[in-house]
Scaffold this motif. Sequence first.
Motif, PDB file in Angstrom:
ATOM      1  N   GLN A   1      49.606  36.438  45.601  1.00 42.26           N
ATOM      2  CA  GLN A   1      49.261  37.353  44.936  1.00 42.26           C
ATOM      3  C   GLN A   1      49.752  37.741  43.942  1.00 42.26           C
ATOM      4  OE1 GLN A   1      45.991  38.572  45.005  1.00 42.26           O
ATOM      5  NE2 GLN A   1      46.474  39.749  43.005  1.00 42.26           N
TER       6      GLN A   1
ATOM      7  N   VAL B   1      49.413  34.894  41.029  1.00 43.11           N
ATOM      8  CA  VAL B   1      48.435  35.266  40.196  1.00 43.11           C
ATOM      9  C   VAL B   1      48.420  36.079  39.163  1.00 43.11           C
ATOM     10  CG1 VAL B   1      45.921  35.929  40.244  1.00 43.11           C
ATOM     11  CG2 VAL B   1      46.835  34.418  42.075  1.00 43.11           C
TER      12      VAL B   1
ATOM     13  N   THR C   1      39.245  34.125  48.817  1.00 46.07           N
ATOM     14  CA  THR C   1      39.170  33.448  47.543  1.00 46.07           C
ATOM     15  C   THR C   1      40.467  33.269  46.578  1.00 46.07           C
ATOM     16  OG1 THR C   1      38.523  35.781  46.350  1.00 46.07           O
ATOM     17  CG2 THR C   1      37.011  34.365  47.087  1.00 46.07           C
TER      18      THR C   1
ATOM     19  N   ARG D   1      41.281  30.082  45.044  1.00 45.78           N
ATOM     20  CA  ARG D   1      40.446  29.673  43.933  1.00 45.78           C
ATOM     21  C   ARG D   1      41.060  30.450  42.610  1.00 45.78           C
ATOM     22  NH1 ARG D   1      34.518  30.032  45.610  1.00 45.78           N
ATOM     23  NH2 ARG D   1      35.222  31.287  47.226  1.00 45.78           N
ATOM     24  N   ARG D   2      41.274  31.953  43.039  1.00 39.11           N
ATOM     25  CA  ARG D   2      41.902  32.859  41.849  1.00 39.11           C
ATOM     26  C   ARG D   2      43.027  32.221  41.316  1.00 39.11           C
ATOM     27  NH1 ARG D   2      43.149  37.629  43.014  1.00 39.11           N
ATOM     28  NH2 ARG D   2      42.859  37.551  45.363  1.00 39.11           N
TER      29      ARG D   2
ATOM     30  N   ALA E   1      43.687  30.714  37.401  1.00 39.51           N
ATOM     31  CA  ALA E   1      44.668  31.463  36.670  1.00 39.51           C
ATOM     32  C   ALA E   1      45.779  30.318  36.345  1.00 39.51           C
ATOM     33  CB  ALA E   1      45.251  32.659  37.465  1.00 39.51           C
TER      34      ALA E   1
END
Length: 692
Positions: free
Chosen positions: A385, A388, A450, A453-454, A458
């Motif tokens: 995270q 991202v 997800t 995929r994120r 990105a």
Amino acid sequence: MPSASSSRSCWASGPRRDGATVPAPAAPPATVRIAGRRRELKALRADIERTGLDTLTGRRGARSRVLLIAGRPGSGRTALAEALLRELAADYPDGVLRATLTGRDGEPAPTDAIARELLDELGTAAPPGAAEDELSELLRGALAGRRALLFLDDAPGAEHVEPLLPDAPDCLVVVVSQGPLTGIPDVRPCTLGGLDGAAAVEILARYAGPTRITVDPRTADAVAEECVGQPAALVLAGGWLAARPRSSLADLHQALAAVPLPDGVSTAARPLYRAFHLAYDALPEPAARILRLTVMAPDGLVDAHTAAALAGCSVATAGAALHEFTALGLLRPADLPDDTGAAPDGAAGHPRYRLPGCLAPLVRTLLEECERPADIQLARARMLQRTVRLLVSCRAMTEKPGSPARKKVAGLPRSLRFPSRAAAADWLRGRRGALLDAARIAVADGQLDTLDRRLMAALTRTLLAHQGPEAAAPDLYALHRLVLQVAERRRLPREQAAALLNLADLDVRAGRTEAALTRYRGALEAARAAEDPVATGRALESLGGTYGELGDWQRAADWYGRALELRLGRGERADAARLHGRIGGAYARVARWEEALRAWRAAARTYRRVGDTSGQARAIGELARVQECAGQPEEALRASREALETVRKAGDGPLEAALQLRIADTLERLGDPAAARLHRAAGEQFLEDHPD
């Protein structure tokens, strides 16, 4: 000489997990040279000039010489190789190329990925998605005529080394491996055992200081013998002793012997196992957990922010722990050139570290034993995270100040913001390997909702924003394959179609048209399963275009016709007009004039209905071209004049000039040179007035 006094740390004088108190370790000693190994270095240098099997005839060998440094992990084989490279660097003006052939997870790294990394270092472009054989040939070509050192570390076997060997006799290849490179001719091996007693004690003295060695030399020899002269074990033992200025060598010897050995640990692996667990068991639980989680860092590189995200602790705590791990010999500074400045504002000043390869399996085992699967997944999710958010911030720096993306990023913590576009681009370039590995980690997990995929979306957008489609194509190819893997695993036909279309587009650009056809057909099937008309139409058109690339114009026209039916059914007249034109162009290629004329007339009518005057003029102009090719010059002249009248309404100067020149050519063929000169002069005058 390092000081024996303790320094402040995140666990200074903290309780051990068994309740004992552990002082902080001293600062790590500066490693300016390796202990011992002078005989091995001398032998390796002598092997470079020694006549090989392929030079017995007096002729120069066709391939580069290969030196093998063989030994168990922890034997100091990489340190010896680096020492050799330092001594040889001045003799090889084209520099040193480095690659590690074992991945973060302990599995062999893909040879095509290694070859691509080496080509990047050499500044040689490689087609996206190129196969291993093609990349190997490109690498050999890039090294031909150069005088460079190629260092292949932690090679699993000969099959992973051979494709990377250059056909360049002026290059030298240094390979580090555990065993022989069977199958590669004329390899010069240097097999490492343990250090001699003096060199082993020298390592202990670097950490513990000379006093304790001087007052108890026999016990120092006993510790060296307990570690069987293994440099990695000696470093860990020395780090343990340096952290305890009041402990003696006898305490160290007793502590090493007291480490229990589980079943299955081989005799050769025991010294490193004992030394590692001695150091690990002395860590307080928070620090021990940070160490366990470092093995999850993408590309094996960990900094304070990555460690903090994995462990869910503060950056200060993680940074202090990583620094102290280096003092204990548990981590090594990565010493990367991009660590200065190529970082967000609040992340600067935090160097990156690597877990030594010999310790990675031990740490990985502890992670699996001590952490619940749910906690491992949570740590992975926190780390991904953060990645991202960094990518979003990095991409935002390509936009203008004051844009919505820049305003959004301004609200992020300083550790996630970049001071400039150049700093963001440098960070992206320097972290490329780690970012791609983070994407692989996310996909391999398979349970991150997800987030995978994120992350890939990105990373894709960020690469395109900073590098553009051409430069980013090789990395995009790898990302699209990961997207396809996720889509197939989760049965997501819409994402599967998109990934196949993107991969096929890159295959076409690289000249792999047959592979592109297979992927376009797969994309068409997935798009129909997802009932996605946009992807279906794109797949149909792409199939037509690819058959056109192959020169099969009949099939190209057939696929364009299927795409046309879809567009007409959806009332998409502008796209239908374009497809009428493509069908006309395909039929014209195979001299099917009637079908071509019919298609171009339909294109002109459709453009007129949608109000696209320029498109209508172009279609009529193409109709005139086909009529002329079909032996209808009078009809072609009438159509060209109609196109000229139409284009004047649209105000399309370049197209008007082109039509004037085409009319002039037709009039000359019809025997009217005077009129032809007038039209030609008008067309050339416009081109002269508008050279761009």
